[in-house]
Scaffold this motif. Structure first.
Motif, mmCIF file in Angstrom:
data_model
loop_
_atom_site.group_PDB
_atom_site.id
_atom_site.type_symbol
_atom_site.label_atom_id
_atom_site.label_comp_id
_atom_site.label_asym_id
_atom_site.label_seq_id
_atom_site.Cartn_x
_atom_site.Cartn_y
_atom_site.Cartn_z
ATOM 1 N N GLU A 1 -1.941 -10.790 9.947
ATOM 2 C CA GLU A 1 -0.780 -10.460 9.116
ATOM 3 C C GLU A 1 -0.642 -8.965 8.911
ATOM 4 O O GLU A 1 0.442 -8.388 9.093
ATOM 5 C CB GLU A 1 -0.883 -11.161 7.756
ATOM 6 C CG GLU A 1 0.296 -10.849 6.842
ATOM 7 C CD GLU A 1 0.140 -11.440 5.456
ATOM 8 O OE1 GLU A 1 1.050 -11.227 4.622
ATOM 9 O OE2 GLU A 1 -0.888 -12.092 5.182
ATOM 10 N N MET A 2 -1.741 -8.298 8.542
ATOM 11 C CA MET A 2 -1.667 -6.873 8.252
ATOM 12 C C MET A 2 -1.524 -6.042 9.522
ATOM 13 O O MET A 2 -0.839 -5.014 9.533
ATOM 14 C CB MET A 2 -2.894 -6.433 7.450
ATOM 15 C CG MET A 2 -3.009 -7.116 6.098
ATOM 16 S SD MET A 2 -1.489 -6.955 5.110
ATOM 17 C CE MET A 2 -1.815 -8.137 3.796
ATOM 18 N N PHE B 1 -4.640 -1.179 -5.177
ATOM 19 C CA PHE B 1 -5.440 -2.265 -4.614
ATOM 20 C C PHE B 1 -4.684 -2.925 -3.468
ATOM 21 O O PHE B 1 -5.263 -3.235 -2.418
ATOM 22 C CB PHE B 1 -5.761 -3.295 -5.701
ATOM 23 C CG PHE B 1 -6.551 -4.472 -5.201
ATOM 24 C CD1 PHE B 1 -7.932 -4.404 -5.081
ATOM 25 C CD2 PHE B 1 -5.920 -5.657 -4.849
ATOM 26 C CE1 PHE B 1 -8.664 -5.486 -4.602
ATOM 27 C CE2 PHE B 1 -6.633 -6.742 -4.376
ATOM 28 C CZ PHE B 1 -8.017 -6.661 -4.254
ATOM 29 N N THR B 2 -3.388 -3.132 -3.649
ATOM 30 C CA THR B 2 -2.568 -3.770 -2.611
ATOM 31 C C THR B 2 -2.550 -2.941 -1.336
ATOM 32 O O THR B 2 -2.701 -3.466 -0.227
ATOM 33 C CB THR B 2 -1.130 -3.974 -3.130
ATOM 34 O OG1 THR B 2 -1.159 -4.744 -4.319
ATOM 35 C CG2 THR B 2 -0.275 -4.662 -2.086
ATOM 36 N N ILE C 1 5.669 -2.747 2.128
ATOM 37 C CA ILE C 1 4.632 -2.377 1.152
ATOM 38 C C ILE C 1 5.036 -2.846 -0.245
ATOM 39 O O ILE C 1 4.221 -3.398 -1.002
ATOM 40 C CB ILE C 1 4.392 -0.856 1.160
ATOM 41 C CG1 ILE C 1 3.800 -0.407 2.512
ATOM 42 C CG2 ILE C 1 3.478 -0.447 0.007
ATOM 43 C CD1 ILE C 1 2.447 -1.009 2.832
ATOM 44 N N ILE C 2 6.295 -2.645 -0.601
ATOM 45 C CA ILE C 2 6.799 -3.100 -1.898
ATOM 46 C C ILE C 2 6.634 -4.614 -2.033
ATOM 47 O O ILE C 2 6.232 -5.132 -3.095
ATOM 48 C CB ILE C 2 8.279 -2.711 -2.082
ATOM 49 C CG1 ILE C 2 8.410 -1.210 -2.366
ATOM 50 C CG2 ILE C 2 8.942 -3.529 -3.184
ATOM 51 C CD1 ILE C 2 7.869 -0.788 -3.711
ATOM 52 N N LYS C 3 6.918 -5.338 -0.969
ATOM 53 C CA LYS C 3 6.798 -6.801 -1.020
ATOM 54 C C LYS C 3 5.347 -7.229 -1.219
ATOM 55 O O LYS C 3 5.073 -8.220 -1.915
ATOM 56 C CB LYS C 3 7.384 -7.416 0.249
ATOM 57 C CG LYS C 3 8.904 -7.306 0.328
ATOM 58 C CD LYS C 3 9.443 -7.860 1.635
ATOM 59 C CE LYS C 3 10.971 -7.759 1.688
ATOM 60 N NZ LYS C 3 11.507 -8.232 2.993
ATOM 61 N N MET D 1 -4.202 -3.815 2.334
ATOM 62 C CA MET D 1 -3.443 -3.782 3.589
ATOM 63 C C MET D 1 -4.204 -2.999 4.643
ATOM 64 O O MET D 1 -4.329 -3.426 5.798
ATOM 65 C CB MET D 1 -2.064 -3.163 3.335
ATOM 66 C CG MET D 1 -1.192 -2.987 4.576
ATOM 67 S SD MET D 1 -1.495 -1.453 5.508
ATOM 68 C CE MET D 1 -0.911 -0.211 4.356
ATOM 69 N N MET D 2 -4.742 -1.837 4.256
ATOM 70 C CA MET D 2 -5.504 -1.004 5.189
ATOM 71 C C MET D 2 -6.747 -1.728 5.681
ATOM 72 O O MET D 2 -7.059 -1.712 6.881
ATOM 73 C CB MET D 2 -5.896 0.308 4.513
ATOM 74 C CG MET D 2 -4.747 1.221 4.177
ATOM 75 S SD MET D 2 -5.348 2.723 3.360
ATOM 76 C CE MET D 2 -3.826 3.649 3.212
ATOM 77 N N GLU D 3 -7.460 -2.351 4.751
ATOM 78 C CA GLU D 3 -8.671 -3.089 5.129
ATOM 79 C C GLU D 3 -8.337 -4.207 6.104
ATOM 80 O O GLU D 3 -9.045 -4.435 7.095
ATOM 81 C CB GLU D 3 -9.335 -3.664 3.874
ATOM 82 C CG GLU D 3 -10.691 -4.300 4.133
ATOM 83 C CD GLU D 3 -11.755 -3.281 4.490
ATOM 84 O OE1 GLU D 3 -12.616 -3.615 5.322
ATOM 85 O OE2 GLU D 3 -11.722 -2.160 3.960
#
Length: 299
Positions: free
Chosen positions: A258-259, A243-244, A64-66, A248-250
Motif C-alpha cells: 500500500e505505501m 506518526f502517520t 498524505i492528508i487522507k 508511511m515512510m516505514e
C-alpha cells in the motif's frame, strides 16, 4: 516570556488588520466535537494537490492528508469529514491557519519566519529550487543578466534565485499559477520554483517544450523537504500527523504494497513526477526515521 510576547505581538497584528484569532479548545478537541477536519490546499499544484482529469482533488499531499484523516478517525473512534478549502499562496494558508479557518495545510516548506506562527510536521518528500525555461531558450550566459525571471510569493525561492543571479530581472508574480501563465505568454523568460511543481507544470503545458535549469545532473539552487503546517500548541494533533507520516515512510522502506504504491504513484521512476530517484526517496525516509523512531509496521 518570549512566547508570551510573541503571541501578544501576533494577536495585535491580526487585530490591527481586522482579523480575530480563533482560540477555542485544542484542534483535536474541536474536531472531536464538530466531526470536521478543515484542510487548506492548492488546487493546481501537480503533483502535490490538483484537480485531476476526473474532476477529483488528487495528489501526493492529498494522499498524505487522507492517511492522517484515517489515523485521526482511529484515535477519536468516530467518523471525521474532510473539508477542503482552496488556498493559493503560502501566505494565504498561514493567515487562514492563524485565524482558525483551516486546521492543516500541506505542500509546506519550512522557514524560520513562518515557524513563529505555525508548527511543521515531518516532511513527506523532498524537492529543490530550479528555473523552468522554454526548451532551447536557456541563455548561454548563465549569469542570466537581464533575463526576466518570474518569482512566486515564496521567500526561500526568491532569496535563492536572487543570490545566484543578482543581475537578472525579477518579476514578482502573485501566485504560481500567474507565473505559469506569464511563462506561457512569453511575459517572462523563466519561472522559479519547486522542482516538482515545475515538472508538473511542464507536463501540463507541453511535456516536450520546457526544461529546467540547473540540469538534473547538477545540484539545485537549494534543497528542502515538503510537509504540512498545523496550528501552534496542538501537540496531540501534531503527534498524530507525524506518526502517520513516519508510518508511511516505514511502510515504503519495508516494501509494504500500500505505501510503496502510494509513493511510487507520485514520485520516482514511474511516478507523475519522475525526477526524484528511488535512492533519494529511500535515503530521505531512512534519515527521517533514524532521527525519530522506527515503527513496527502493522496495518
Amino acid at each position: 516570556m518570549l512566547k508570551k510576547l510573541l503571541i501578544t505581538s501576533v494577536t495585535g497584528l491580526l487585530l490591527t488588520i481586522g482579523i480575530k484569532p480563533s482560540i477555542a479548545g485544542t484542534l483535536v478537541e474541536n474536531v472531536a466535537r464538530s466531526g470536521f477536519l478543515t484542510v487548506g490546499t492548492s488546487m493546481n499544484a501537480v503533483p502535490y494537490s490538483y484537480i485531476n482529469a476526473d474532476e477529483q482533488l488528487d495528489g501526493f499531499s492529498i494522499d498524505i492528508i487522507k492517511l492522517i484523516h484515517k489515523q485521526l478517525e482511529e484515535e477519536l473512534d468516530r467518523d471525521i469529514v474532510l473539508d477542503f478549502v482552496p488556498v493559493s499562496t503560502p501566505q494565504e494558508a498561514l493567515r487562514k491557519m492563524i485565524t482558525g479557518e483551516i486546521d492543516i495545510a500541506c505542500n509546506g516548506v519550512f522557514t524560520w519566519e513562518r515557524d513563529k506562527y505555525v508548527d511543521y510536521t515531518l516532511r513527506y518528500t523532498i524537492s529543490g529550487i530550479r528555473l523552468l525555461f522554454p526548451k532551447g531558450k536557456i541563455p548561454t550566459d548563465t549569469s542570466f543578466a537581464n533575463t526576466k525571471i518570474g518569482i512566486p510569493p515564496q521567500t526561500f525561492v526568491s532569496n535563492a534565485i536572487k543570490l545566484a543571479h543578482p543581475n537578472a530581472t525579477f518579476v514578482e508574480v502573485a501566485t504560481f499559477e500567474d507565473g505559469a501563465t506569464a511563462l506561457k505568454e512569453g511575459k517572462i523568460d523563466a519561472l522559479a520554483g519547486d522542482t516538482m511543481m515545475l515538472d508538473g507544470l511542464r507536463q501540463q503545458i507541453n511535456s516536450e517544450g520546457f526544461e529546467q535549469y540547473p540540469p538534473f545532473s547538477e545540484n539545485p539552487y537549494a534543497r528542502f523537504g515538503v510537509g504540512c503546517i498545523v496550528p501552534q500548541n496542538n501537540s496531540t494533533f501534531l503527534n498524530i500527523a507525524n506518526f502517520t507520516i513516519a508510518k508511511m515512510m516505514e511502510g515504503y522502506l519495508i516494501n509494504d504494497p500500500e505505501m510503496t504504491t502510494l509513493v511510487n504513484k507520485w514520485v520516482g521512476e514511474n511516478g507523475v513526477v519522475s525526477i526524484v530517484s528511488p535512492e533519494a526517496i529511500k535515503s530521505f525516509f531512512e534519515n527521517t526515521i533514524n532521527n525519530h523512531e522506527q515503527i513496527p509496521f502493522t496495518k
